[in-house]
Design a protein around this motif. Structure first.
Motif, PDB file in Angstrom:
ATOM      1  N   UNK A 477      54.594  29.747  64.773  1.00 49.67           N
ATOM      2  CA  UNK A 477      53.819  29.500  63.569  1.00 49.67           C
ATOM      3  C   UNK A 477      54.717  28.929  62.476  1.00 49.67           C
ATOM      4  N   UNK A 478      54.078  28.236  61.549  1.00 51.12           N
ATOM      5  CA  UNK A 478      54.793  27.794  60.351  1.00 51.12           C
ATOM      6  C   UNK A 478      54.541  28.795  59.231  1.00 51.12           C
ATOM      7  N   UNK A 479      55.439  28.836  58.261  1.00 48.79           N
ATOM      8  CA  UNK A 479      55.274  29.759  57.153  1.00 48.79           C
ATOM      9  C   UNK A 479      54.007  29.471  56.343  1.00 48.79           C
ATOM     10  N   UNK A 480      53.663  28.193  56.076  1.00 46.53           N
ATOM     11  CA  UNK A 480      52.396  27.933  55.374  1.00 46.53           C
ATOM     12  C   UNK A 480      51.183  28.481  56.123  1.00 46.53           C
ATOM     13  N   UNK A 481      51.195  28.426  57.455  1.00 42.71           N
ATOM     14  CA  UNK A 481      50.082  28.980  58.231  1.00 42.71           C
ATOM     15  C   UNK A 481      49.935  30.479  57.981  1.00 42.71           C
ATOM     16  N   UNK A 482      51.068  31.176  57.965  1.00 42.20           N
ATOM     17  CA  UNK A 482      51.017  32.626  57.769  1.00 42.20           C
ATOM     18  C   UNK A 482      50.620  32.975  56.348  1.00 42.20           C
ATOM     19  N   UNK A 483      51.072  32.170  55.381  1.00 40.86           N
ATOM     20  CA  UNK A 483      50.669  32.422  53.997  1.00 40.86           C
ATOM     21  C   UNK A 483      49.171  32.219  53.823  1.00 40.86           C
ATOM     22  N   UNK A 484      48.652  31.199  54.469  1.00 43.00           N
ATOM     23  CA  UNK A 484      47.212  30.958  54.376  1.00 43.00           C
ATOM     24  C   UNK A 484      46.435  32.086  55.051  1.00 43.00           C
ATOM     25  N   UNK A 485      46.965  32.598  56.163  1.00 39.87           N
ATOM     26  CA  UNK A 485      46.274  33.658  56.899  1.00 39.87           C
ATOM     27  C   UNK A 485      46.250  34.959  56.121  1.00 39.87           C
ATOM     28  N   UNK A 486      47.226  35.164  55.239  1.00 39.36           N
ATOM     29  CA  UNK A 486      47.336  36.431  54.502  1.00 39.36           C
ATOM     30  C   UNK A 486      47.085  36.268  53.006  1.00 39.36           C
ATOM     31  N   UNK A 487      46.559  35.121  52.607  1.00 41.25           N
ATOM     32  CA  UNK A 487      46.345  34.840  51.177  1.00 41.25           C
ATOM     33  C   UNK A 487      47.661  34.992  50.408  1.00 41.25           C
ATOM     34  N   UNK A 488      48.682  34.355  50.990  1.00 44.96           N
ATOM     35  CA  UNK A 488      50.039  34.398  50.421  1.00 44.96           C
ATOM     36  C   UNK A 488      50.564  35.845  50.359  1.00 44.96           C
ATOM     37  N   UNK A 489      50.301  36.567  51.455  1.00 45.02           N
ATOM     38  CA  UNK A 489      50.742  37.950  51.589  1.00 45.02           C
ATOM     39  C   UNK A 489      50.245  38.806  50.415  1.00 45.02           C
TER      40      UNK A 489
END
Length: 783
Positions: A477-489
């Protein structure tokens, strides 16, 4: 259902036959059809039912209650499979739940709860079995079968595969079996066969798999083995074999050679070039590693540890094209490795520990792989290296002097500990109750500190236990993908703080939910090395492990270049943790047993089915999750692989003991948690004397726990009411006994994890029996 040829008749033909004649024809056809279909019922059905009686009605055969059952069309399961051809049984597989190799007291007679009863007759059982004369495959595993295997087994002349592992067979392997020339696979693992390995093995000209591990076989490996040119797997480990190994170089199809834990004392023999896995550890092989080994281009796993090998390892051994695991530890290897040593691309773990190697560590071993080098004399900053004089040899006088010093120091420590223990035991005896603790004798399984499990590698697979399971796809995964998935954590997605980092709930683009674990690594670790470790973790698949779905490495722009933030993306388990379910006090005893058994299976897999093993998994009731089907899923596992914590100390048994304790008494809080909290304090105390003091306190508190468990009144005070109300005496006592052993002070008293798992499964079996018969004595609860 009418025969097809009648259905296809044209109306005009039927009219010509006549109505009455037509029904006569239908009746006769039905009669022929029924006779052909149910031919098994009249003869072989009775044999199967007779076998069920011989085996004393094992649980997998419980659906045979109906004598009219169509055995050829029964639903197949891992515990029972029956296949037929031409209305005759050709394949019979029965997997029981009785343990084997758990009692050193077995002397050829029945043992209650372990073997079939004293009334079992091996001769009568085999007589019934061989009357199923069309059998080609027979698997009778973990059924408690005991006795000497009769000669008449050879009457199964069509047999191609025979597996009677994990039973109590003893004596010699019948020589009459040499006439079974169609045999392709033979497995007698985990029995009590003694005598020598048969000299007539080469009469099985079609044999591909020979597995006789965990028996009491002695003598030399016969030269006949080297003449079975069809062999693919040869497994003779965990016996008492001695002497010289035959030359196996002509076995061109051999892929697995497992001779671990014997007493073979020759030099290493020539080996066939097609070998994939070679396990020769814990023998007495001597001499140098032959140069011929560097020609084994298919080799993936090589374990020569715990022998008496000398000389310098061939440098080309490290660069074999398929090598992934190389264990040369605990020998007397010496010399230095070339500075420009080349390592194979797939080589992920090398163990050179406890040898006498010197010089600089080559670059290919320095940082990019999991490497164990302790106990040598390498010129490196790594810990646990001896001085150069150690590897040059120590004189006998100096050696004796050093041994005297070590013995004196050990004696002092032992005396101090004994004094403390005697004082505590005296205090304990004054306060213990009159009721003795109901104890279950734990199986005496030998502790196993091997870094791999050949049982899982035996078919040249690292994870053979889950080979047939469908695994979720893995991705980066890319970091932007994870931020989007978690609403920027965002805090709204925060699930909690695990043993390793914070955990967030994320939703991917495809709508699926995942758990995202954020870790900060403070060890120096290159991106390439980290990826290797993640790759190891990503391959772990087990029904009771939360699957790893992907990762993201954020090397960022931090000032400290040695820090990497790592995100692990895992399956989302929606039904909360075991601890939360325990807090709600709604789980009955059988449900709690099912959860801890599932977790124990996952931990046993991490210990024995992974290269390198994951022995320190920071186990708590919070790390056991419950899915929507009530199945236990272990989270927070394998982080020691990421953090490069490959120490051999196994604290999982101890920590799992506190999980078992919480399953009995509920989440540990306030006074219940004294022992647990003190144990956690010990983990962080550096001083030996402080640790000893705290451990003495733990021992004192542990004795208090035992006192409470040793009587019914004590159990009523400490064990949760719902557990007391839904458990049988015997089942609860078994778990209390194994819990006591797990949380005892000092690892020498801890059981193996195989012991733990077996005891839990046995407790579940006892509970199931009690639940099925509410009037039985074993069902009496403490409620």
């Amino acid at each position: 259902m009418f025969p097809q040829y009648l259905i296809s008749m044209k109306p005009s033909i039927l009219q010509q036959i006549g109505c009455s004649n037509y029904y006569v024809l239908v009746f006769l056809s039905w009669l022929v059809f029924a006779c052909c279909t149910h031919q098994l019922r009249s003869y072989e059905t009775q044999l199967l039912l007779q076998m069920r009686k011989h085996l004393e009605y094992p649980l997998p055969l419980s659906n045979w209650e109906n004598n009219n059952a169509d055995f050829c069309n029964l639903f197949s399961s891992p515990q029972l499979t029956i296949k037929c051809e031409n209305n005759s049984v050709t394949e019979l597989r029965i997997m029981g739940d009785k343990p084997a190799k758990v009692s050193s007291e077995f002397r050829g007679f029945a043992i209650p709860n372990l073997t079939l009863t004293q009334g079992f007759s091996m001769d009568s059982f085999i007589t019934t079995l061989v009357r199923l004369s069309s059998l080609k495959v027979v698997t009778l595993v973990s059924l408690g079968i005991w006795g000497q295997l009769p000669d008449k087994i050879n009457r199964l002349y069509l047999l191609e595969a025979l597996d009677m592992s994990s039973n109590f067979l003893f004596g010699s392997i019948p020589s009459q079996m040499s006439s079974m020339d169609k045999l392709r696979t033979l497995s007698f693992d985990q029995n009590y066969f003694n005598g020598s390995v048969p000299e007539w093995l080469d009469s099985w000209s079609n044999l591909t798999v020979l597995s006789l591990k965990n028996n009491r076989l002695n003598g030399e490996v016969p030269s006949a083995v080297a003449r079975i040119t069809t062999l693919i797997e040869l497994v003779l480990s965990h016996n008492f074999l001695t002497g010289k190994m035959p030359d196996l170089s002509k076995l061109s199809t051999l892929q697995l050679l497992d001779l671990r834990e014997n007493s073979l004392d020759s030099t290493l023999p020539p080996l066939p070039k097609g070998l994939v896995n070679v396990f020769l550890s814990k023998n007495s092989f001597s001499g140098s590693i032959p140069e011929q080994f560097v020609k084994l281009e298919q080799l993936q796993h090589l374990d020569l540890s715990n022998n008496h090998l000398t000389g310098t390892p061939p440098s080309l051994l490290f660069s074999l094209p398929n090598i992934s695991y190389l264990n040369l530890s605990s020998n007397t290897l010496s010399g230095s490795l070339p500075e420009h040593l080349k390592c194979g691309e797939g080589l992920s773990l090398i163990d050179l520990s406890d040898n006498k190697m010197v010089g600089q560590l080559p670059n290919c071993l320095a940082d990019e792989r999991i490497v164990e080098i302790s106990g040598n004399c390498f010129s490196t900053d790594a810990r646990d290296q001896h001085s150069a004089s150690y590897c040059k040899g120590v004189s006998k006088g100096e050696g004796r002097s050093r041994m005297r010093e070590i013995a004196l120091l050990a004696g002092i420590v032992v005396v101090v500990i004994i004094i403390l223990l005697v004082g505590l035991m005296f205090f304990y005896k004054r306060h213990r109750t009159q009721h003795a603790l109901v104890r279950h004798i734990a199986p005496k399984v030998k502790q196993d500190d091997r870094p791999i499990s050949p049982d899982l590698l035996a078919s040249t697979k690292i994870l053979s236990e889950v080979e047939n399971q469908s695994s979720p796809s893995y991705r980066v995964f890319t970091l932007p993908e994870l931020k989007e998935a978690t609403k920027n954590f965002d805090q709204s997605t925060f699930l909690g703080q695990g043993s390793f980092g914070k955990v967030y709930k994320g939703r991917l683009e495809n709508g699926s939910f995942v758990a995202i674990r954020s870790l900060t690594l403070y060890r120096k670790c290159s991106i390439q090395n980290l990826k290797r470790r993640i790759d190891l973790l990503s391959k772990l698949r087990h029904p009771h492990l939360v699957a790893l779905l992907g990762h993201c490495i954020d090397d960022g722009t931090q000032d400290d270049s040695t820090v990497h933030r790592l995100y692990l993306v895992q399956e989302f388990v929606p039904n909360g943790s075991f601890r939360s379910h325990l807090s709600e006090k709604v789980l009955k005893w059988p449900e709690r047993l099912a959860v801890v058994i599932g977790a124990a299976k996952a931990i046993h897999f991490l210990h024995t089915g992974v290269i390198p093993p994951s022995l320190s998994n920071h186990l708590t009731t919070n790390s056991i999750l419950i899915d929507e089907h009530g199945i236990a899923q272990l989270s927070d596992y394998g982080m020691s692989l990421i953090a490069d914590e490959t120490e051999k100390t196994d604290d999982d048994v101890h920590n799992f003991g506190f999980i078992l304790l919480e399953s009995l008494v509920g989440p540990i809080t306030s006074s219940k948690g004294e022992a647990f909290l003190l144990n956690e304090m010990v983990c962080y105390v550096g001083s030996f004397y402080c640790s000893l003091w705290f451990r003495c306190l733990i021992l004192y508190l542990f004795l208090k726990w035992q006192t409470s468990f040793s009587s019914q009144d004590g159990r009523r005070r400490i064990v949760e009411p719902i557990v007391l109300a839904t458990s049988s005496q015997e089942s609860l006592s078994i778990v209390i006994s194994i819990t006591n052993k797990c949380i005892s002070d000092g690892s020498s008293g801890w059981p193996s994890f195989e012991d733990v798992l077996w005891n839990l499964q046995y407790a579940a079996q006892v509970q199931a029996t009690a639940d099925a018969d509410p009037d039985s004595a074993s069902h009496q609860s403490f409620g």
